[in-house]
Design an enzyme around this catalytic site. Structure first.
Site, PDB file in Angstrom:
ATOM      1  N   SER A 133      29.297  35.887  46.979  1.00 48.75           N
ATOM      2  CA  SER A 133      28.560  34.901  47.304  1.00 48.75           C
ATOM      3  C   SER A 133      28.087  34.930  48.404  1.00 48.75           C
ATOM      4  O   SER A 133      28.068  36.275  49.830  1.00 48.75           O
ATOM      5  CB  SER A 133      30.049  33.698  47.587  1.00 48.75           C
ATOM      6  OG  SER A 133      30.831  33.788  48.697  1.00 48.75           O
ATOM      7  N   GLU A 155      23.360  46.134  42.789  1.00 49.56           N
ATOM      8  CA  GLU A 155      22.596  45.014  41.640  1.00 49.56           C
ATOM      9  C   GLU A 155      22.347  44.270  42.910  1.00 49.56           C
ATOM     10  O   GLU A 155      21.071  42.976  42.627  1.00 49.56           O
ATOM     11  CB  GLU A 155      24.124  44.123  40.978  1.00 49.56           C
ATOM     12  CG  GLU A 155      23.913  43.256  40.096  1.00 49.56           C
ATOM     13  CD  GLU A 155      25.627  42.486  39.536  1.00 49.56           C
ATOM     14  OE1 GLU A 155      25.526  41.696  39.249  1.00 49.56           O
ATOM     15  OE2 GLU A 155      27.108  43.297  40.469  1.00 49.56           O
ATOM     16  N   SER A 208      28.577  37.038  32.187  1.00 51.20           N
ATOM     17  CA  SER A 208      26.967  36.473  31.988  1.00 51.20           C
ATOM     18  C   SER A 208      26.969  36.893  30.437  1.00 51.20           C
ATOM     19  O   SER A 208      26.461  38.520  30.491  1.00 51.20           O
ATOM     20  CB  SER A 208      26.092  36.785  32.733  1.00 51.20           C
ATOM     21  OG  SER A 208      26.303  36.003  33.965  1.00 51.20           O
ATOM     22  N   GLN A 238      29.131  42.449  32.321  1.00 51.23           N
ATOM     23  CA  GLN A 238      29.798  43.007  32.820  1.00 51.23           C
ATOM     24  C   GLN A 238      31.130  41.826  32.646  1.00 51.23           C
ATOM     25  O   GLN A 238      31.396  41.102  33.307  1.00 51.23           O
ATOM     26  CB  GLN A 238      29.254  42.576  34.226  1.00 51.23           C
ATOM     27  CG  GLN A 238      29.847  43.313  34.689  1.00 51.23           C
ATOM     28  CD  GLN A 238      28.835  43.196  36.527  1.00 51.23           C
ATOM     29  OE1 GLN A 238      29.284  42.068  37.660  1.00 51.23           O
ATOM     30  NE2 GLN A 238      27.736  44.438  37.189  1.00 51.23           N
ATOM     31  N   GLY A 239      32.423  42.321  32.906  1.00 56.47           N
ATOM     32  CA  GLY A 239      33.876  41.985  32.871  1.00 56.47           C
ATOM     33  C   GLY A 239      34.232  42.343  34.047  1.00 56.47           C
ATOM     34  O   GLY A 239      35.075  43.368  34.183  1.00 56.47           O
TER      35      GLY A 239
HETATM   36  C1  LIG Z   1      26.171  32.272  37.156  1.00 56.53           C
HETATM   37  C2  LIG Z   1      27.606  33.458  37.750  1.00 56.53           C
HETATM   38  C3  LIG Z   1      26.863  33.977  36.795  1.00 56.53           C
HETATM   39  C4  LIG Z   1      27.623  35.188  36.834  1.00 56.53           C
HETATM   40  N1  LIG Z   1      28.190  36.803  36.334  1.00 56.53           N
HETATM   41  C5  LIG Z   1      29.260  37.787  36.571  1.00 56.53           C
HETATM   42  C6  LIG Z   1      29.758  38.211  35.859  1.00 56.53           C
HETATM   43  O1  LIG Z   1      28.832  38.649  34.794  1.00 56.53           O
HETATM   44  N2  LIG Z   1      30.573  39.286  35.538  1.00 56.53           N
HETATM   45  C7  LIG Z   1      31.460  38.944  37.070  1.00 56.53           C
HETATM   46  O2  LIG Z   1      32.076  40.111  36.219  1.00 56.53           O
HETATM   47  N3  LIG Z   1      31.126  38.398  37.086  1.00 56.53           N
HETATM   48  C8  LIG Z   1      30.173  36.813  37.605  1.00 56.53           C
HETATM   49  N4  LIG Z   1      29.994  36.237  38.154  1.00 56.53           N
HETATM   50  C9  LIG Z   1      30.908  35.857  39.368  1.00 56.53           C
HETATM   51  C10 LIG Z   1      30.756  36.094  40.560  1.00 56.53           C
HETATM   52  O3  LIG Z   1      31.248  37.133  40.925  1.00 56.53           O
HETATM   53  C11 LIG Z   1      32.138  35.286  41.323  1.00 56.53           C
HETATM   54  O4  LIG Z   1      31.801  33.541  40.627  1.00 56.53           O
HETATM   55  C12 LIG Z   1      31.811  35.254  42.398  1.00 56.53           C
HETATM   56  O5  LIG Z   1      32.073  36.506  43.172  1.00 56.53           O
HETATM   57  C13 LIG Z   1      32.832  34.406  43.957  1.00 56.53           C
HETATM   58  O6  LIG Z   1      34.036  34.336  43.197  1.00 56.53           O
HETATM   59  P1  LIG Z   1      34.587  32.838  42.380  1.00 56.53           P
HETATM   60  O7  LIG Z   1      34.214  32.096  41.566  1.00 56.53           O
HETATM   61  O8  LIG Z   1      36.079  33.540  41.992  1.00 56.53           O
HETATM   62  O9  LIG Z   1      34.934  31.829  44.171  1.00 56.53           O
HETATM   63  P2  LIG Z   1      36.160  32.765  45.007  1.00 56.53           P
HETATM   64  O10 LIG Z   1      36.544  33.548  45.277  1.00 56.53           O
HETATM   65  O11 LIG Z   1      36.983  31.652  45.097  1.00 56.53           O
HETATM   66  O12 LIG Z   1      35.731  31.861  46.158  1.00 56.53           O
HETATM   67  C14 LIG Z   1      35.519  29.952  46.635  1.00 56.53           C
HETATM   68  C15 LIG Z   1      34.448  29.745  48.349  1.00 56.53           C
HETATM   69  O13 LIG Z   1      35.117  31.091  48.975  1.00 56.53           O
HETATM   70  C16 LIG Z   1      34.609  31.377  49.689  1.00 56.53           C
HETATM   71  N5  LIG Z   1      35.429  32.504  50.156  1.00 56.53           N
HETATM   72  C17 LIG Z   1      35.950  33.252  49.259  1.00 56.53           C
HETATM   73  N6  LIG Z   1      36.838  33.941  50.410  1.00 56.53           N
HETATM   74  C18 LIG Z   1      35.914  34.643  51.189  1.00 56.53           C
HETATM   75  C19 LIG Z   1      36.337  34.975  52.819  1.00 56.53           C
HETATM   76  N7  LIG Z   1      36.393  36.622  52.370  1.00 56.53           N
HETATM   77  N8  LIG Z   1      36.073  34.834  53.376  1.00 56.53           N
HETATM   78  C20 LIG Z   1      34.470  33.691  54.218  1.00 56.53           C
HETATM   79  N9  LIG Z   1      34.089  33.050  52.463  1.00 56.53           N
HETATM   80  C21 LIG Z   1      35.235  33.637  51.256  1.00 56.53           C
HETATM   81  C22 LIG Z   1      33.704  31.789  48.643  1.00 56.53           C
HETATM   82  O14 LIG Z   1      32.738  32.412  49.919  1.00 56.53           O
HETATM   83  C23 LIG Z   1      33.093  30.516  48.361  1.00 56.53           C
HETATM   84  O15 LIG Z   1      32.003  29.887  49.096  1.00 56.53           O
HETATM   85  C24 LIG Z   1      29.141  35.729  37.770  1.00 56.53           C
HETATM   86  C25 LIG Z   1      29.674  34.198  38.435  1.00 56.53           C
HETATM   87  C26 LIG Z   1      28.578  32.401  37.958  1.00 56.53           C
HETATM   88  C27 LIG Z   1      28.595  31.618  39.187  1.00 56.53           C
END
Ligand SMILES: Cc1cc2nc3c(=O)[nH]c(=O)nc-3n(C[C@H](O)[C@H](O)[C@H](O)COP(=O)(O)OP(=O)(O)OC[C@H]3O[C@@H](n4cnc5c(N)ncnc54)[C@H](O)[C@@H]3O)c2cc1C
Length: 375
Positions: free
Chosen positions: A359, A240, A157, A122-123
């Site tokens: 998250s 999901e 992933s 999933q990209g």
């Molecule tokens: C092991 C793993 C597998 C994954 N697999 C996939 C996959 O297969 N495909 C894919 O597309 N993605 C995947 N992801 C990505 C995942 O969906 C994102 O990591 C997640 O949505 C958070 O985005 P970010 O990492 O950019 O963090 P950010 O969005 O930068 O967030 C950083 C912090 O700020 C907080 N935050 C951000 N915005 C807000 C808000 N509006 N209000 C309150 N708090 C906020 C977040 O909760 C977090 O604590 C994966 C992630 C991990 C760690």
């Protein structure tokens, strides 16, 4: 509602249990080599498919058995009880394809998704677009009968093992950000796709960065209409986040029983703090189970999953992380000195549960909106 099995469900459960007992690959959870583990996942998918246990609730015309979602839940539960390898997660991707795909796309992609012959990733997420997914910057520009894709995806992933990717890219930068995104089904072997695995804290490389450099994608591989990408992504994540999977509860209970046994072996069961933590862990598991069952009942009665999936996701992350934390408390140095093994890796594997699939903070925002709380 009566949550007990009907006679048909009970018969199915009994047959399934016998089949699982005979077919779960011995020692699967001891395989350490990532390539071997990936091969094992693929072959487990095929074994389940050949026995008719993949996509049981899918429509018959797309290779399913047209059964109610209860049968998928029974499979999840029994697989969890018997410590089977994780089940293939084809549901949410399949749902997107059979909701938004053309007839040709359904015929091309659904059978091989179901059989496990073709593996998907999933990209969606990007370095600056995770929680704020709609800010994604990967572009897909129309060039004749192809789109040309450029950009970078993050946390994809299984990207290193996937054959195809469900990709979100911006096709129209002039409209509001949610409206300018489209969804594509793209082969990972196209020239210009570069995959770099990321090693996470558990030591495993289960996720990747994927670079897209002038990748040409036929227009016929756009899923849905131009600009419909956001809607498709929301359908995908709703399934999901769904009633997570009820099999998690069975696995959780087995882990909790092991943690309790470790506490007993160390003479900690008389310690009030440990007793309180174990009781809380039990209650967390039960609350999650009831929530999953309630959502399953809604699904079986024909309701589409909605934002309530965020409640299950939040409860699941909390239960899993608290239990792994408790295991660390009880083990003390025993994991580091080799008296026990595997718990540190499980602890680290539990940390991103509150991040992937959206998250914990984002789930709380969704729940707050659902409750009509002030923004
Ligand atoms: C092991 C793993 C597998 C994954 N697999 C996939 C996959 O297969 N495909 C894919 O597309 N993605 C995947 N992801 C990505 C995942 O969906 C994102 O990591 C997640 O949505 C958070 O985005 P970010 O990492 O950019 O963090 P950010 O969005 O930068 O967030 C950083 C912090 O700020 C907080 N935050 C951000 N915005 C807000 C808000 N509006 N209000 C309150 N708090 C906020 C977040 O909760 C977090 O604590 C994966 C992630 C991990 C760690």
């Amino acid at each position: 509602m009566d949550y007990r099995d009907t006679p048909e469900e009970a018969a199915f459960r009994a047959t399934l249990r016998g089949w699982l007992t005979e077919n779960i690959p011995a020692g699967w959870d001891k395989v350490e080599d990532p390539e071997a583990a990936a091969r094992l996942r693929r072959s487990w998918h095929r074994t389940l498919y050949q026995a008719g246990y993949v996509g049981m609730s899918w429509p018959v015309e797309y290779g399913g058995r047209g059964l109610s979602a209860t049968y998928d839940a029974i499979l999840n539960e029994e697989a969890g009880n018997l410590n089977a390898p994780p089940l293939p997660s084809v549901g949410y991707l399949g749902r997107a394809i059979f909701t938004y795909g053309s007839e040709e796309q359904k015929q091309q992609f659904l059978p091989s998704l179901l059989s496990g012959e073709v593996q998907w990733c999933q990209g969606f997420s990007e370095p600056e677009a995770g929680s704020d997914l709609a800010s994604l910057r990967t572009t897909a520009k129309l060039d004749g009968d192809h789109y040309v894709v450029n950009g970078q995806k993050m946390w994809t992933s299984g990207g290193q093992y996937a054959d195809w990717c469900m990709l979100l890219a911006r096709t129209d930068p002039e409209v509001p950000k949610h409206k300018g995104i489209s969804c594509f089904l793209v082969s990972m072997s196209e020239p210009g796709v570069t995959v770099r695995p990321i090693v996470i804290a558990s030591g495993e490389a289960e996720t990747c960065e994927v670079f897209w450099d002038e990748v040409r994608v036929p227009v016929a591989q756009r899923l849905g209409e131009p600009g419909e990408g956001w809607r498709i992504a929301m359908t995908t994540v709703a399934y999901e986040r769904g009633p997570a999977d009820i099999g998690f509860i069975a696995t959780y209970r087995r882990t909790l029983a092991k943690v309790e046994r470790m506490a007993a072996e160390r003479g900690l069961l008389d310690r009030p703090e440990t007793r309180k933590q174990l009781a809380r862990a039990y209650v967390r598991g039960e609350v999650l189970r009831l929530n999953c069952v309630e959502q399953l009942a809604a699904r079986v009665s024909g309701q589409q999953p909605g934002p309530e999936g965020s409640v299950a996701k939040l409860l699941w992350a909390d239960a899993e992380q608290s239990l792994q934390h408790l295991a660390m408390d009880i083990l003390g140095a025993d994991e580091l000195t080799g008296v026990e093994s595997g718990w540190l890796s499980s602890y680290f594997t539990s940390r991103p549960v509150s991040v992937y699939g959206g998250s914990a903070q984002i789930q709380k925002n969704i729940i707050a909106r659902m409750l009509g709380l002030p923004r």
